[in-house]
Design a protein around this motif. Structure first.
Motif, PDB file in Angstrom:
ATOM      1  N   UNK A  88       0.825  -1.212   0.000  1.00 56.02           N
ATOM      2  CA  UNK A  88       0.000   0.000   0.000  1.00 56.02           C
ATOM      3  C   UNK A  88       0.858   1.260   0.000  1.00 56.02           C
ATOM      4  N   UNK A  89       1.955   1.234   0.746  1.00 51.34           N
ATOM      5  CA  UNK A  89       2.863   2.382   0.747  1.00 51.34           C
ATOM      6  C   UNK A  89       3.465   2.600  -0.640  1.00 51.34           C
ATOM      7  N   UNK A  90       3.871   1.522  -1.304  1.00 48.41           N
ATOM      8  CA  UNK A  90       4.440   1.631  -2.649  1.00 48.41           C
ATOM      9  C   UNK A  90       3.397   2.151  -3.636  1.00 48.41           C
ATOM     10  N   UNK A  91       2.155   1.685  -3.513  1.00 47.63           N
ATOM     11  CA  UNK A  91       1.091   2.187  -4.392  1.00 47.63           C
ATOM     12  C   UNK A  91       0.828   3.670  -4.161  1.00 47.63           C
ATOM     13  N   UNK A  92       0.791   4.090  -2.914  1.00 50.74           N
ATOM     14  CA  UNK A  92       0.592   5.503  -2.604  1.00 50.74           C
ATOM     15  C   UNK A  92       1.733   6.351  -3.144  1.00 50.74           C
ATOM     16  N   UNK A  93       2.950   5.900  -2.938  1.00 54.18           N
ATOM     17  CA  UNK A  93       4.109   6.641  -3.440  1.00 54.18           C
ATOM     18  C   UNK A  93       4.100   6.690  -4.966  1.00 54.18           C
ATOM     19  N   UNK A  94       3.776   5.569  -5.607  1.00 54.37           N
ATOM     20  CA  UNK A  94       3.696   5.555  -7.064  1.00 54.37           C
ATOM     21  C   UNK A  94       2.613   6.479  -7.582  1.00 54.37           C
ATOM     22  N   UNK A  95       1.465   6.509  -6.916  1.00 54.22           N
ATOM     23  CA  UNK A  95       0.382   7.406  -7.322  1.00 54.22           C
ATOM     24  C   UNK A  95       0.808   8.865  -7.181  1.00 54.22           C
ATOM     25  N   UNK A  96       1.442   9.197  -6.068  1.00 54.59           N
ATOM     26  CA  UNK A  96       1.884  10.585  -5.875  1.00 54.59           C
ATOM     27  C   UNK A  96       2.934  10.986  -6.892  1.00 54.59           C
ATOM     28  N   UNK A  97       3.869  10.081  -7.177  1.00 52.66           N
ATOM     29  CA  UNK A  97       4.880  10.397  -8.189  1.00 52.66           C
ATOM     30  C   UNK A  97       4.250  10.557  -9.570  1.00 52.66           C
ATOM     31  N   UNK A  98       3.267   9.736  -9.883  1.00 50.09           N
ATOM     32  CA  UNK A  98       2.571   9.869 -11.154  1.00 50.09           C
ATOM     33  C   UNK A  98       1.868  11.216 -11.241  1.00 50.09           C
TER      34      UNK A  98
ATOM     35  N   UNK B 251       4.767  13.994 -11.478  1.00 48.79           N
ATOM     36  CA  UNK B 251       5.645  13.993 -12.645  1.00 48.79           C
ATOM     37  C   UNK B 251       4.908  13.856 -13.975  1.00 48.79           C
ATOM     38  N   UNK B 252       3.862  13.048 -14.029  1.00 49.61           N
ATOM     39  CA  UNK B 252       3.230  12.766 -15.309  1.00 49.61           C
ATOM     40  C   UNK B 252       1.757  13.138 -15.370  1.00 49.61           C
ATOM     41  N   UNK B 253       1.138  13.262 -14.236  1.00 51.51           N
ATOM     42  CA  UNK B 253      -0.309  13.430 -14.224  1.00 51.51           C
ATOM     43  C   UNK B 253      -0.729  14.872 -14.344  1.00 51.51           C
ATOM     44  N   UNK B 254      -2.017  15.075 -14.231  1.00 53.37           N
ATOM     45  CA  UNK B 254      -2.592  16.404 -14.270  1.00 53.37           C
ATOM     46  C   UNK B 254      -2.927  16.832 -12.849  1.00 53.37           C
ATOM     47  N   UNK B 255      -3.009  18.103 -12.669  1.00 51.36           N
ATOM     48  CA  UNK B 255      -3.292  18.638 -11.345  1.00 51.36           C
ATOM     49  C   UNK B 255      -4.776  18.930 -11.198  1.00 51.36           C
ATOM     50  N   UNK B 256      -5.284  18.774  -9.980  1.00 53.39           N
ATOM     51  CA  UNK B 256      -6.661  19.122  -9.667  1.00 53.39           C
ATOM     52  C   UNK B 256      -6.764  20.557  -9.145  1.00 53.39           C
ATOM     53  N   UNK B 257      -5.662  21.271  -9.189  1.00 50.22           N
ATOM     54  CA  UNK B 257      -5.635  22.611  -8.654  1.00 50.22           C
ATOM     55  C   UNK B 257      -6.529  23.511  -9.500  1.00 50.22           C
ATOM     56  N   UNK B 258      -7.584  24.113  -8.911  1.00 52.65           N
ATOM     57  CA  UNK B 258      -8.473  24.971  -9.696  1.00 52.65           C
ATOM     58  C   UNK B 258      -7.800  26.270 -10.152  1.00 52.65           C
ATOM     59  N   UNK B 259      -6.692  26.636  -9.528  1.00 44.82           N
ATOM     60  CA  UNK B 259      -6.012  27.874  -9.941  1.00 44.82           C
ATOM     61  C   UNK B 259      -5.223  27.679 -11.224  1.00 44.82           C
ATOM     62  N   UNK B 260      -5.025  26.429 -11.593  1.00 46.55           N
ATOM     63  CA  UNK B 260      -4.266  26.141 -12.799  1.00 46.55           C
ATOM     64  C   UNK B 260      -5.168  26.285 -14.019  1.00 46.55           C
ATOM     65  N   UNK B 261      -4.672  26.863 -15.039  1.00 45.80           N
ATOM     66  CA  UNK B 261      -5.473  27.092 -16.244  1.00 45.80           C
ATOM     67  C   UNK B 261      -5.742  25.820 -17.011  1.00 45.80           C
ATOM     68  N   UNK B 262      -6.724  25.865 -17.882  1.00 44.99           N
ATOM     69  CA  UNK B 262      -7.044  24.708 -18.711  1.00 44.99           C
ATOM     70  C   UNK B 262      -6.054  24.647 -19.821  1.00 44.99           C
TER      71      UNK B 262
END
Length: 69
Positions: A45-55, A58-69
């Motif tokens: 579970x720790x490895x999955x959480x760390x992998x998700x956060x790194x994704x 580094x590669x994913x999109x942000x949910x930050x509403x201040x970030x533009x489309x």
């Protein structure tokens, strides 16, 4: 008859002691296996959480509403 009863009682006592040792070993191994399983699942579970956060970083999109489309 007394000797046979004493021998039978001694044998029963020896079986009881041996059975106690076997039961103690069985319970100890069961607890150790349970501990190792829980440790492995926690590490997974720790490895999955760390992998998700790194994704997400580094590669994913942000949910930050201040970030533009």
């Amino acid at each position: 008859m007394d000797r046979a009863g004493a021998a039978l009682g001694g044998l029963a006592f020896a079986v009881l002691i041996f059975g106690g040792f076997v039961a103690m070993r069985w319970v100890t191994r069961l607890l150790y296996a349970t501990y190792r399983f829980v440790e492995t699942m926690g590490l997974l579970l720790f490895a999955l959480l760390l992998g998700y956060l790194l994704y997400r970083v580094l590669l994913g999109t942000s949910d930050d509403p201040r970030r533009g489309l």
